[in-house]
Design an enzyme around this catalytic site. Structure first.
Site, PDB file in Angstrom:
ATOM      1  N   CYS A   1      14.644   0.648   2.566  1.00 48.11           N
ATOM      2  CA  CYS A   1      15.088  -0.268   3.612  1.00 48.11           C
ATOM      3  C   CYS A   1      16.564  -0.530   3.420  1.00 48.11           C
ATOM      4  O   CYS A   1      16.956  -1.201   2.481  1.00 48.11           O
ATOM      5  CB  CYS A   1      14.288  -1.568   3.526  1.00 48.11           C
ATOM      6  SG  CYS A   1      14.822  -2.775   4.732  1.00 48.11           S
ATOM      7  N   LEU A   2      17.334   0.077   4.242  1.00 48.82           N
ATOM      8  CA  LEU A   2      18.786  -0.108   4.134  1.00 48.82           C
ATOM      9  C   LEU A   2      19.353  -0.065   5.547  1.00 48.82           C
ATOM     10  O   LEU A   2      19.078   0.874   6.307  1.00 48.82           O
ATOM     11  CB  LEU A   2      19.390   1.024   3.280  1.00 48.82           C
ATOM     12  CG  LEU A   2      20.888   0.940   2.992  1.00 48.82           C
ATOM     13  CD1 LEU A   2      21.207  -0.315   2.173  1.00 48.82           C
ATOM     14  CD2 LEU A   2      21.355   2.178   2.248  1.00 48.82           C
TER      15      LEU A   2
END
Lengths: 180, 1061
Positions: free
Chosen positions: A117-118
């Protein structure tokens, strides 16, 4: 910031979809992507950043890369090496690559199948980013996880509460993978 | 035997049964016994009729009845009991009843006839039998024969014709009886066909005597010689074969005379009997024809393989002579006659003789029956082989008219106006040959053996056309095989293309042509033994050849892919093309001269060794060239053909035309033809052969070409100070092709050089006169140095000012220039800054040229060299008042000049090779330590050098040589006129950079892609991933990896490489 459902990394079919999309279009975008990736590779080779490296995968597909990140010092990941895979869409750099951790990692923003998750790999992506910047962002993410929207809630908790246990879990989870 | 019903029926039935059983070997003696048996067995049945006596022979039914009665009465008491076997009772017939041979029948005939009893049926039968014996004895064949002489005698006898003219009355009477047995001898119960008997006797005689004799003929003459005929060591075998054939023919002729003699006797008997009634004559004729046909069938079916082989050998030889195809076995008449087939003249006596001999032979063969179906096939085979041999022999490697003599004959050909003959001289002469020799011979031979001399012509005009098209097909096949040589020999081979164009008309042939040509290319051109230059030269020839063959370029497009693919592997291909385009007039002229000389030499060699041509055509490119000339072809180092083309006005016009108007069809083009059937989907008709364009597009992308072009142009601009006409022209051409923008760099480069010339003069003028000020727009500039010392001792120093952004491969190489030069640079810099304020010069010290004048003890050496070399030799200049000779090691120079030691070593080697420096092994140093001194005297420089342990270090002059003690003055001059470009140092710098870069790629690859990889895999990955193209071959990569393994940075595991951890 991550919601598992709409994270681009969370959708297993996205790689496929990207590829299909590329195939439907003319050859031109894929060639542009390949050209761009060659240039990026050249940059990576001429001015390498410490602790990160990347290269096209051994199957000869320029749109599929393998990368390595060394865990930064002064973090629980220090001394560990993490392998990642990059799958570039044919309209790269106008869409972000799909990045996965191939080495099992215990991290608040990475789930157990390696999805990350970026924000810059999702809605914050711009064509100005490149493989090297993504790798450096991921390297810094190792030292500074975003605990407000974790994929791994336990890890997010332990990061603050029990660094020693976190480190143990990191080491327990980490396993050097042998490439095929 | 209690027969009540028709005894006659029974009898005839029984006879039929007998006949059906014994038909095959029935003969007179058997018939005799058969008659007796029949009569015997029927006696019982006949008794019930009784009655009639003394009747006349007028009623057939009655007579037969009487015959039966006579039989019973006359012989009844002598007959054995019923069931007794007849051969027991008739001892004379026993031996012959089972085996019938002519000899036995002769024996039978020799027996005195049975007593005649003319008034009874039995006597009739006896009379018939006797007459039969007389007739058969008369025409019986000789019993045994061991040589054809015996036939000869008999034949001679029979040929005298005395007996035929006056046949003995005995024979005639007997013959009449035999033929008309039913009327003359009403009592005869059994008659036989005398003609059939003769035929049978002939058959068995032939099988028993003639066939062995024929086999003897073949064996005697040829014997174990078969192999030598087949291996082509022909020698006298033609004569041997001829003897075989002739003796066989003679044998057969004799035998046939014998057989025909018998027949003639019979026929004359017939004609005498019939008194020449038309029906009888007709019958006799029919009989005659049938008999001959049977005999011929017999002969031709029994002809042995050996005989046919001999016939073939003789045919090949004779037909070869008639058709003008010299055979190997036939020693040619003197040296003047070449071994090439050529249409023979009409007045050639040998040909006339051979033709007569052949026709005579064929006639003889036909007479003895050997000209049957097998001969037809044989003749066809021979003629087929003749045509192939003629085509390959006469036209292989010959592209214009092979023989002008034949032209006069070509005028009166029937097919002279057919479209087939087009305009190619080869096709014309071939058609002429087919018509006037091949078809003529076929016609004559076939007419000889035609069964019906008045029937249709054996060779019609349609056949002639067929022959010609077959011959054309052969020629086409030959030319297709030769196409590669044709391309090599372009443009001398142009007529051969006319052949091809006339013959390659169908899509299948076109396909065959391209396939075959591609295969030849692979075999003869696209292999490591051919230099890129050769390949490109051949490519140019191919482009032009195939364009001449097929203006639509479709053929070319079918052949090209393999060539282009291969050229992509040749890294120097682009460079060769570019430097070829830029070749100077001088080079073009030289190359032309060399080529011309080579061609003349070639032609001379070809005239000398005509026979070798066919062999050498098989060899590969290098081979054939060197074998033909007997010498290595001159080394042409540039693809000057391109420069020639570029200067060729027709080409330029074509190019402009092609570029300006390739959009639409030219509606005014009266020569328009539809696109070829084998054209591809996106086919677009090209306007001209456009060699340069085709070549450039074959070399891959435009980028690669332009990049290489810029590099070459840069090198040349830095090197040659002469005018750049050629460069400009090529530039213009490329601009038309690639557009202005793509070649902007080159424009700038040329402008830079022109500008700096102007600036240079301005600066020098400013230095001498004062200062002029000019303000120009600012740009980041770098300068290249050229320096020259004037006579007065002052250094002359010129610079070229380059726009850094536009010049490829400007790497900086750091080293310290001699102080004098640095001072000049400063002066120059100042002058420049005065002219163009706000701009700064960055010196590229390693580029440019220097002229060095070295004053040694006994001589002065002037050398044009690179600045690096000049700097190194300057370091050997002795200090004023210095003590002793200057001696330096590489390490010392390295410290002094701050120059890369590779460059120092290279420069030292250069000076050692010029005899200016001497290399010495250091006395106390390690193995690889050398020091250098100046060779002050020529003697020292020429002193024999001692080979070192390490040959790579070059020659070492004799140890202990004392260099002269005088000061050496190394003047560094730089001259504009020197021609050597300073590429060496920059390339090595580039190469180092490249190695560094590739090493990073390899590290990245083994870290990320796969930890262990094979060499091939790595090469593949590098080719794919390196942005500006991976420059190394697999071998270079392997060498590099080997170094890394040696340096302990990598290791090899199971043939694969991995990084050492």
């Amino acid at each position: 910031m991550s919601h598992m459902e709409d994270s681009q990394n969370a959708a297993p079919g996205s790689v496929q979809a990207n590829k299909l999309g590329g195939a439907k279009k003319s050859v031109e975008p894929a060639q542009n992507a390949a050209k761009r990736l060659q240039t990026e590779l050249m940059q990576l080779m001429t001015s390498p950043a410490p602790g990160v490296s990347a290269f096209p995968s051994a199957d000869g597909n320029l749109l599929s890369w393998r990368a390595t990140i060394e865990g930064p010092a002064d973090t629980p990941y220090s001394g560990l090496t993490f392998k990642l895979s990059f799958e570039f869409p044919s309209n790269y750099p106008y869409s972000p690559p799909t990045v996965l951790f191939r080495t099992p990692i215990y991290h608040p923003n990475v789930d157990f199948s390696g999805r990350i998750c970026l924000d810059i790999l999702k809605d914050k992506w711009t064509a100005a980013y490149n493989t090297q910047t993504v790798l450096l962002s991921l390297q810094s993410l190792l030292g500074e996880p975003n605990n407000t929207s974790p994929l791994n809630g336990e890890a997010a908790e332990l990061w603050d509460k029990d660094p020693a246990l976190f480190k143990t879990k990191v080491l327990a989870r980490h396993k050097d993978i042998e490439d095929d | 035997m209690s027969a009540v019903v028709g005894p006659r029926w029974r009898r005839t039935h029984r006879r039929r049964v007998f006949q059906s059983v014994f038909q095959t070997d029935i003969d007179i003696s058997q018939i005799t016994s058969l008659q007796v048996t029949t009569a015997n067995s029927s006696t019982g049945a006949n008794q019930s009729f009784g009655g009639h006596t003394g009747s006349l022979f007028d009623d057939p039914l009655l007579s037969s009845k009487q015959q039966r009665r006579h039989t019973r009465h006359g012989r009844g008491h002598t007959l054995p009991p019923m069931g007794e076997r007849p051969d027991v009772y008739h001892p004379t017939t026993t031996s012959s009843s089972r085996h019938s041979t002519p000899e036995q029948s002769l024996q039978m005939a020799a027996q005195p006839p049975l007593p005649s009893l003319p008034t009874t049926a039995a006597n009739d039968q006896e009379a018939y039998d006797r007459a039969w014996h007389v007739v058969t004895a008369h025409i019986a064949l000789p019993s045994s024969a061991t040589a054809d002489d015996s036939f000869g005698n008999l034949a001679a006898e029979s040929q005298q014709g005395s007996r035929r003219l006056e046949p003995s009355s005995e024979f005639l009477d007997a013959f009449a009886l035999v033929i008309n047995a039913s009327t003359l001898l009403p009592g005869v119960t059994q008659t036989r066909d005398i003609v059939a008997w003769h035929l049978r006797q002939v058959r068995s005689h032939f099988a028993q005597h003639v066939v062995p004799l024929l086999a003897g003929c073949v064996d005697d003459a040829v014997g174990g010689d078969d192999s030598s005929w087949q291996t082509g060591r022909r020698g006298n075998s033609y004569e041997k074969h001829m003897v075989t054939v002739m003796s066989s023919i003679r044998t057969l002729e004799a035998a046939l005379r014998l057989y025909i003699y018998g027949l003639d006797e019979l026929l004359s008997g017939f004609s005498r009997l019939s008194d020449g009634s038309p029906q009888a004559v007709k019958d006799a004729e029919l009989l005659n024809t049938r008999f001959r046909r049977d005999i011929h069938a017999l002969v031709s079916n029994s002809a042995s393989e050996g005989l046919m082989r001999s016939v073939k050998a003789v045919l090949v030889c004779l037909a070869g002579t008639v058709l003008g195809i010299p055979s190997l076995r036939e020693p040619s008449v003197g040296k003047a006659q070449t071994a090439r087939p050529a249409p023979p003249g009409h007045d050639d006596l040998r040909v006339v003789a051979a033709r007569e001999r052949l026709l005579e032979l064929v006639q003889q063969l036909h007479n003895v029956g050997l000209a049957g179906e097998r001969f037809h096939v044989l003749f066809a085979e021979v003629m087929d082989a003749m045509m192939s041999e003629f085509v390959t022999g006469a036209y292989a490697g010959v592209w214009s008219v092979p023989d002008t003599r034949s032209f006069s004959a070509a005028m009166d050909t029937i097919s002279g106006t057919t479209p087939l003959s087009a305009s190619s001289p080869c096709i014309r002469s071939l058609n002429d040959w087919v018509e006037n020799h091949f078809a003529q011979l076929s016609f004559q031979v076939l007419a000889c053996i035609s069964p019906d001399p008045h029937g249709a012509l054996p060779v019609s005009l349609g056949d002639l056309k067929t022959f010609q098209s077959i011959a054309l097909g052969r020629l086409a096949a030959l030319r297709i095989d030769e196409l590669f040589d044709i391309a090599l020999a372009w443009p001398a081979s142009r007529p051969a293309l006319e052949d091809l164009r006339a013959s390659v008309t169908t899509a299948a042939r076109r396909r065959h042509l391209t396939d075959s040509f591609s295969r030849t290319l692979q075999r003869r051109l696209l292999h490591p033994g051919c230099s890129t230059l050769e390949i490109l030269q051949t490519y140019i020839s191919i482009i032009r050849t195939l364009h001449a063959l097929d203006h639509s370029k479709v053929l070319l497009s079918h052949v090209e892919p393999s060539l282009q693919l291969y050229l992509c592997q040749r890294e120097d291909a682009v460079r060769v093309v570019v430097s070829g385009l830029l070749a100077s007039h001088e080079e073009v002229r030289n190359a032309r001269k060399v080529k011309e000389a080579w061609r003349l030499q070639n032609e001379k060699a070809r005239r000398d060794g005509e026979g070798d041509k066919l062999d050498s055509a098989q060899g590969d490119l290098n081979h054939s060239a060197s074998r033909e000339t007997g010498a290595v072809p001159p080394r042409i180092t540039k693809l000057v053909e391109l420069a020639m083309l570029l200067n060729d006005p027709s080409q330029t016009r074509h190019n402009t035309a092609a570029l300006t108007a390739d959009e639409d069809l030219d509606w005014n083009d009266m020569n328009w033809v539809p696109d070829p059937v084998d054209a591809g989907a996106n086919y677009k008709r090209p306007r001209s052969e456009d060699v340069i364009g085709t070549l450039i597009s074959a070399l891959g992308s435009q980028d690669v070409f332009i990049k290489e072009f810029s590099a070459v142009v840069a090198e040349r601009l830095l090197g040659e100070p002469a005018s750049f006409d050629q460069e400009l022209r090529v530039l213009e051409l490329l601009k038309r092709r690639f557009g202005e923008a793509a070649l902007q760099n080159c424009d700038v480069m040329i402008k830079d050089v022109q500008d700096s010339r102007r600036l240079d003069t301005a600066i020098w003028r400013a230095r001498s006169t004062g200062q002029t000020r000019q303000v120009l727009s600012s740009e980041m500039l770098e300068t290249i140095v050229t320096a020259k010392e004037e006579e007065g001792g002052d250094l002359e120093y010129h610079a070229r000012i380059l726009s850094r952004l536009f010049w490829p491969g400007l790497e900086r190489e750091h080293f310290l220039l001699p102080q004098v030069i640095v001072e000049q640079q400063k002066l120059y810099e100042k002058g420049y800054e005065d002219l163009k304020s706000g701009r700064k010069l960055t010196w590229l010290n390693h580029l440019g040229q220097a002229r060095v004048e070295l004053e040694l003890t006994d001589r002065t050496v002037t050398v044009d060299c690179t600045p690096v070399e000049a700097t190194v030799i300057y370091a050997f200049q002795e200090d004023e008042g210095g003590a002793g000779p200057v001696r330096k090691t590489v390490e010392e120079l390295y410290g002094e000049l701050q120059m890369d030691d590779d460059l120092i070593t290279a420069a030292l080697r250069f000076w050692v090779s010029r005899g200016v420096l001497l290399q010495h092994r250091a006395v106390a140093g390690s193995q690889h330590q050398y020091y250098y001194t100046v060779a002050e005297t020529a003697a020292a420089a020429n002193s024999p050098s001692v080979p070192t342990n390490n040959p790579a270090d070059g020659p070492v002059s004799a140890a202990g040589t004392e260099a002269g003690g005088e000061a050496a003055l190394a003047n560094i001059n730089a001259g504009g006129s020197s021609g050597v470009g300073g590429g060496g140092a920059s390339i090595s710098a580039k190469e180092r950079e490249r190695r560094e870069m590739y090493w990073r790629y390899i590290q990245g690859m083994l870290t990320n892609a796969s930890p262990v990889m094979s060499l091939g895999q790595m090469a593949m990955m590098l080719k794919m991933s390196v942005a500006d193209g991976f420059q190394w071959s697999n071998e270079e990569l392997q060498e590099f990896l080997g170094e890394k393994v040696a340096a302990d940075q990598m290791e090899v595991v199971g043939g694969k490489y991995k990084l050492k951890k």
